[in-house]
Scaffold this motif. Structure first.
Motif, PDB file in Angstrom:
ATOM      1  N   VAL A   1     -41.797 -45.994 -75.544  1.00 55.10           N
ATOM      2  CA  VAL A   1     -43.364 -46.468 -75.276  1.00 55.10           C
ATOM      3  C   VAL A   1     -43.927 -45.029 -74.849  1.00 55.10           C
ATOM      4  O   VAL A   1     -43.616 -44.546 -73.846  1.00 55.10           O
ATOM      5  N   CYS A   2     -45.421 -45.028 -75.452  1.00 53.18           N
ATOM      6  CA  CYS A   2     -46.058 -43.828 -74.899  1.00 53.18           C
ATOM      7  C   CYS A   2     -46.140 -43.488 -73.413  1.00 53.18           C
ATOM      8  O   CYS A   2     -45.557 -42.430 -72.670  1.00 53.18           O
ATOM      9  N   GLY A   3     -46.548 -44.451 -72.859  1.00 53.48           N
ATOM     10  CA  GLY A   3     -47.106 -44.453 -71.392  1.00 53.48           C
ATOM     11  C   GLY A   3     -45.713 -44.056 -70.716  1.00 53.48           C
ATOM     12  O   GLY A   3     -45.757 -43.258 -69.932  1.00 53.48           O
TER      13      GLY A   3
ATOM     14  N   HIS B   1     -41.307 -40.242 -78.288  1.00 55.90           N
ATOM     15  CA  HIS B   1     -40.581 -41.364 -78.922  1.00 55.90           C
ATOM     16  C   HIS B   1     -40.528 -41.288 -80.284  1.00 55.90           C
ATOM     17  O   HIS B   1     -41.547 -40.432 -80.658  1.00 55.90           O
ATOM     18  N   GLY B   2     -39.934 -42.098 -81.243  1.00 58.13           N
ATOM     19  CA  GLY B   2     -39.930 -41.859 -82.615  1.00 58.13           C
ATOM     20  C   GLY B   2     -40.829 -43.124 -83.173  1.00 58.13           C
ATOM     21  O   GLY B   2     -41.721 -43.714 -82.288  1.00 58.13           O
ATOM     22  N   ASP B   3     -40.393 -43.538 -84.269  1.00 58.14           N
ATOM     23  CA  ASP B   3     -41.294 -44.428 -85.094  1.00 58.14           C
ATOM     24  C   ASP B   3     -40.274 -45.206 -85.939  1.00 58.14           C
ATOM     25  O   ASP B   3     -39.831 -44.690 -86.744  1.00 58.14           O
ATOM     26  N   PHE B   4     -40.292 -46.697 -86.066  1.00 63.96           N
ATOM     27  CA  PHE B   4     -39.214 -47.462 -86.961  1.00 63.96           C
ATOM     28  C   PHE B   4     -39.547 -47.181 -88.357  1.00 63.96           C
ATOM     29  O   PHE B   4     -38.623 -47.029 -89.223  1.00 63.96           O
TER      30      PHE B   4
ATOM     31  N   GLN C   1     -38.271 -50.979 -78.970  1.00 62.02           N
ATOM     32  CA  GLN C   1     -36.912 -51.089 -79.018  1.00 62.02           C
ATOM     33  C   GLN C   1     -35.531 -50.116 -78.968  1.00 62.02           C
ATOM     34  O   GLN C   1     -36.299 -48.757 -79.234  1.00 62.02           O
ATOM     35  N   PHE C   2     -34.505 -50.255 -78.774  1.00 68.93           N
ATOM     36  CA  PHE C   2     -33.681 -49.462 -78.156  1.00 68.93           C
ATOM     37  C   PHE C   2     -32.990 -48.548 -79.166  1.00 68.93           C
ATOM     38  O   PHE C   2     -31.759 -47.847 -79.017  1.00 68.93           O
ATOM     39  N   TYR C   3     -33.138 -48.508 -80.678  1.00 66.84           N
ATOM     40  CA  TYR C   3     -32.199 -47.828 -81.689  1.00 66.84           C
ATOM     41  C   TYR C   3     -32.684 -46.232 -81.251  1.00 66.84           C
ATOM     42  O   TYR C   3     -33.701 -45.936 -81.082  1.00 66.84           O
ATOM     43  N   ASP C   4     -31.887 -45.610 -81.861  1.00 71.61           N
ATOM     44  CA  ASP C   4     -31.855 -44.375 -81.954  1.00 71.61           C
ATOM     45  C   ASP C   4     -33.004 -43.654 -82.530  1.00 71.61           C
ATOM     46  O   ASP C   4     -33.615 -42.697 -82.291  1.00 71.61           O
ATOM     47  N   THR C   5     -33.547 -44.333 -83.608  1.00 72.75           N
ATOM     48  CA  THR C   5     -34.742 -43.735 -84.379  1.00 72.75           C
ATOM     49  C   THR C   5     -35.941 -43.718 -83.468  1.00 72.75           C
ATOM     50  O   THR C   5     -36.723 -42.787 -83.627  1.00 72.75           O
ATOM     51  N   VAL C   6     -35.893 -44.433 -82.454  1.00 70.32           N
ATOM     52  CA  VAL C   6     -37.129 -44.291 -81.355  1.00 70.32           C
ATOM     53  C   VAL C   6     -36.747 -43.539 -80.165  1.00 70.32           C
ATOM     54  O   VAL C   6     -37.488 -42.758 -79.633  1.00 70.32           O
TER      55      VAL C   6
ATOM     56  N   GLN D   1     -44.768 -39.949 -81.090  1.00 69.07           N
ATOM     57  CA  GLN D   1     -44.220 -40.613 -82.165  1.00 69.07           C
ATOM     58  C   GLN D   1     -43.497 -39.845 -83.328  1.00 69.07           C
ATOM     59  O   GLN D   1     -43.434 -40.512 -84.436  1.00 69.07           O
ATOM     60  N   LEU D   2     -42.953 -38.988 -83.135  1.00 66.00           N
ATOM     61  CA  LEU D   2     -42.181 -37.877 -84.120  1.00 66.00           C
ATOM     62  C   LEU D   2     -40.783 -38.284 -84.034  1.00 66.00           C
ATOM     63  O   LEU D   2     -40.093 -37.953 -83.095  1.00 66.00           O
ATOM     64  N   ARG D   3     -40.413 -38.812 -85.251  1.00 62.36           N
ATOM     65  CA  ARG D   3     -38.962 -39.141 -85.149  1.00 62.36           C
ATOM     66  C   ARG D   3     -38.233 -37.769 -85.381  1.00 62.36           C
ATOM     67  O   ARG D   3     -38.551 -36.556 -85.957  1.00 62.36           O
TER      68      ARG D   3
END
Lengths: 518, 518
Positions: free
Chosen positions: B51-53, B322-325, B336-341, B13-15
């Protein structure tokens, strides 16, 4: 009465237009026609691939080729896939087999999982969870099979009686010749009809049904004919003359700007030979004879069902794994996406009173090989495992339970193993194609090549390829959209059922996870 | 020098925008930045699912979610899938793990195959073929884990020291409060920094590397932070103030005609809370502190590699699942599909002299989580199994071996387990979505809902959804075409290699099958 037994009959390489009930003008398939009169005849039934292996794996898993992954004949069905036999086994029933399956065991995964020790489980996994009453895949020598042993017991003295008798013939001047050579298709096989593959396999099915008595059963009667080698036992070798056969469906215009992949296929021996009229003229009467024999033998099976009362409680599915070009479209064999190969006979006899209203009718809705597994499970009152199974129960149609049905079907091809691949200089991993077929249009999407498009309304014989016609771009775009929609409905999440997902929706806190709480 | 070892570091979950080398204005990630200076920093690296998995299963199999089938966190990875650890094992190496994998064992298939007896094979199958030096998935209580035992040995007297110390805090007036409650994110955790998850896991990795000496190794160092619970040990809880944090990327216009699925997500607790500014204001400084701690601990690991000479022969991959909003786009969490994640940090340090020319550069080509498995195998001189693996070795880029690369990436979502599904009244089997992202456009294809479209050139913050804009239909059609092309390149034929196909092309006659012969 409710369904207690299932008889799932498959012929190999049987063209839909070679049955009386589907309009053949001369073939006397009165027993198959009688089944259609008692059930529903599907006029738009399509396989998921025009090749035995991938098509059958869809019939046996209820899943499209892109999902089960056995993209061609030699590709093992992944150990992760579940077949009809395993669903039935979990429900306390066995799926018996008489005849062919073309299941290739996933030996690499069996070894990987240390399941190569010969246990009962391994046997089932290797067979695709068919209990093989008698397996006989046909079309290659099986000298150590039960059929070969049985032939020897009948006096066919040979290490390989299939090769030496079943698919061999004797010329008028006494020379023994092989049925592998199509020039010999008009000669009678060296085997007596009661000892031929069709007779033997139907007899094994009848033995099994008889032995079950009143115990329920599910049987796959899987006939290897009229698949090549094209050679019929007497009197069927002479049952039809060329005058009885359908005219060739092909046109010079098809050769003018051929699709590159079809062009490559036509360089292969089976197509090059079937492009010669003497080949199709020789093969077609024998092919009809093999079908006639199947129909006659099925008549005996119908009588057994009659004598034992099984018409009252047995669901019967009759179909084929694909058709046979026999020279149509300047092609031999199968694989390509013309209806000749893709649109197969499919008759469903449903003994339930709920199906009385549809008895003897024809249904033109788009149905698929993937619908057979859910049909069988549904008929027995079992769950259809809709997180894996991509088809839909045809009882929705035989019992008129719905007005909503799919609008198109999809079929696939992987020609990586074929000489056409080499001729085209393609890597084995980039030889795939997808057909999208609705009641009006057929679109074929090729990896690395232009598409094909046929207008079934104005060109029912599929002669004029509109794949590059500028006036049909909107149709092609629509069909590509359908193909994308189809990909989006495939079911990769096979390890969890939809019911489990629903039961575990939003249960974080109960599991001790409190994310998002302020 | 050639690669002998591989260190595959993943943060959870690191942006991407929370690292100095990716432009963060205040975060002092000097050690990760130093890695980027020695390797290649990928600026367009995307996960296959936010999502992690599912994301991790792509990192571990080299296959997209539609192929590996683990579409969400709780979905077991099918026993038919092969992971990096199994490829390495077949090549004589083990894949060691320190930290998290999120692998869910395919217990149903293990039982089905009678592989539930506790043997070594079963252990490997259950772990996804990771050799678990120390597994710690974080974000739920693991009171019987090695980490919990170790904490107790350090004096944290509790049946569940993770819950009671690692993610708990003490208020100034002495009350013990839970890190699950985001209002407590600014407090120091009750664990000393050397006993926190990040320190513990990096220490286990360093122990393993040290113990290997000069023997080759492949290690997955998989840190559970900065994933929630958002609570950092002192002094990192106070390392940053709100002034040091990035401004929220969200706009009122996003709430005006929201996409139905996003609208449903925003009714869920994690989003509803992150829509409140006090929540993101409280969480963001702690989130930065957790990253600062990771960077500091990685500095110690870098020193170990220096002392032992391992910078000369170790490939290092650094990334996130993935990231974190954190409140961006009026969303909390991920999915969701934003680049942030979706657009994650990815740094590849390749010790080979062939990579000297790209050292310290940034690469903007579209790379994917599926590229990591072939990168690792390629670096060790092993085959990349291109009949299964859908990614491509990044050494093609670090070693400048190619000018041809993919033009877009795809990511997927299955929200069947989420409350949003219930809010939308959808069946668990129809909750999927696919993102197609190239350097200019992002298109999201939703089952049953309108698409989304963002113009990254003119709207880099992804505020204006052009999913229904009439002027962009041609762009959407192009992106749908890309998605169809992608589906067509997935690899379902996993049971046979391309080499086997090539070797068996057109070998019918050698196998005693003579079809098509006249």
């Amino acid at each position: 009465m409710s369904v207690r037994n299932v008889l799932f009959i498959m012929c190999d390489q049987l063209r839909r237009d070679h049955l009386g009930c589907y309009g053949h003008p001369t073939l006397r398939t009165r027993n198959i026609d009688a089944l259609a009169a008692r059930g529903v005849r599907f006029d738009n039934a399509f396989v998921t691939s025009g090749v035995c292996g991938p098509s059958r794996m869809s019939f046996y898993t209820g899943r499209y080729v892109s999902s089960h992954g056995a993209t061609w004949n030699r590709v093992p069905l992944s150990i992760g896939e579940i077949t009809l036999g395993e669903y039935l086994k979990d429900g306390g029933l066995a799926l018996a087999l008489a005849g062919k399956t073309h299941v290739m065991p996933d030996s690499a995964n069996l070894k990987r999982l240390h399941l190569d020790g010969g246990a009962e489980l391994e046997t089932l996994l290797r067979s695709g969870h068919f209990v093989e009453v008698d397996r006989h895949d046909g079309h290659h020598a099986e000298p150590r099979s039960p059929y070969a042993d049985w032939l020897r017991a009948q006096g066919y003295d040979s290490a390989d009686p299939w090769t030496d008798y079943v698919i061999s013939a004797q010329t008028p001047d006494g020379e023994v010749v092989s049925g592998w050579h199509m020039r010999n298709a008009g000669l009678p096989a060296r085997v007596a009809e009661p000892h031929s593959e069709t007779a033997y396999t139907v007899d094994r099915a009848m033995d099994y049904i008889g032995a079950r008595g009143d115990d329920p059963w599910v049987l796959h009667l899987s006939l290897v004919k009229p698949h090549w080698p094209y050679i019929a036992p007497a009197p069927y070798h002479a049952a039809y003359s060329l005058d009885d056969c359908l005219p060739l469906n092909r046109d010079d215009v098809e050769l003018e700007h051929p699709h590159p992949v079809l062009d490559a296929y036509r360089t292969q021996e089976e197509c090059a030979n079937f492009m010669r009229k003497e080949v199709s003229d020789t093969v077609r009467p024998a092919y009809q004879g093999l079908i006639q024999q199947i129909d006659d033998r099925l008549g005996q099976l119908w009588e057994l069902l009659e004598r034992t009362g099984r018409w009252q409680d047995t669901l019967i599915v009759f179909t084929a794994d694909h058709g046979d070009f026999l020279g149509d479209h300047w092609l031999g064999e199968k694989e390509q996406f013309y209806d000749t190969v893709q649109n197969v006979p499919l008759i469903v006899y449903d003994p339930s009173a709920q199906a009385d209203a549809t008895r003897g009718t024809a249904d033109a809705r788009m149905v698929s090989a993937v619908d057979v597994v859910p049909t069988v499970l549904d008929s027995l009152g079992m769950p259809v495992f809709d997180h894996r199974v991509e088809g839909r129960s045809l009882l929705d149609l035989t019992r008129a339970r719905t007005d909503v049905w799919r609008g198109f079907v999809v079929s696939e091809l992987d020609y990586g193993y074929r000489g056409a691949r080499v001729a085209l200089g393609r890597h084995p991993g980039e030889c795939r194609a997808w057909m999208v077929r609705d009641t009006r249009w057929k679109y074929v999407h090729w990896q690395g090549f232009r598409p094909q498009l046929f207008d079934l309304l104005n060109d029912p014989n599929e002669i004029h390829d509109l794949g590059e016609d500028p006036g049909h771009e909107s149709v092609r775009a629509q069909m590509r959209g359908n193909l994308l929609d189809w990909f989006c409905t495939l079911k990769p999440r096979v390890t969890v059922t939809n019911e489990e997902v629903a039961a575990k929706t939003n249960v974080y806190k109960q599991a001790g996870v409190f994310f998002g709480v302020w």
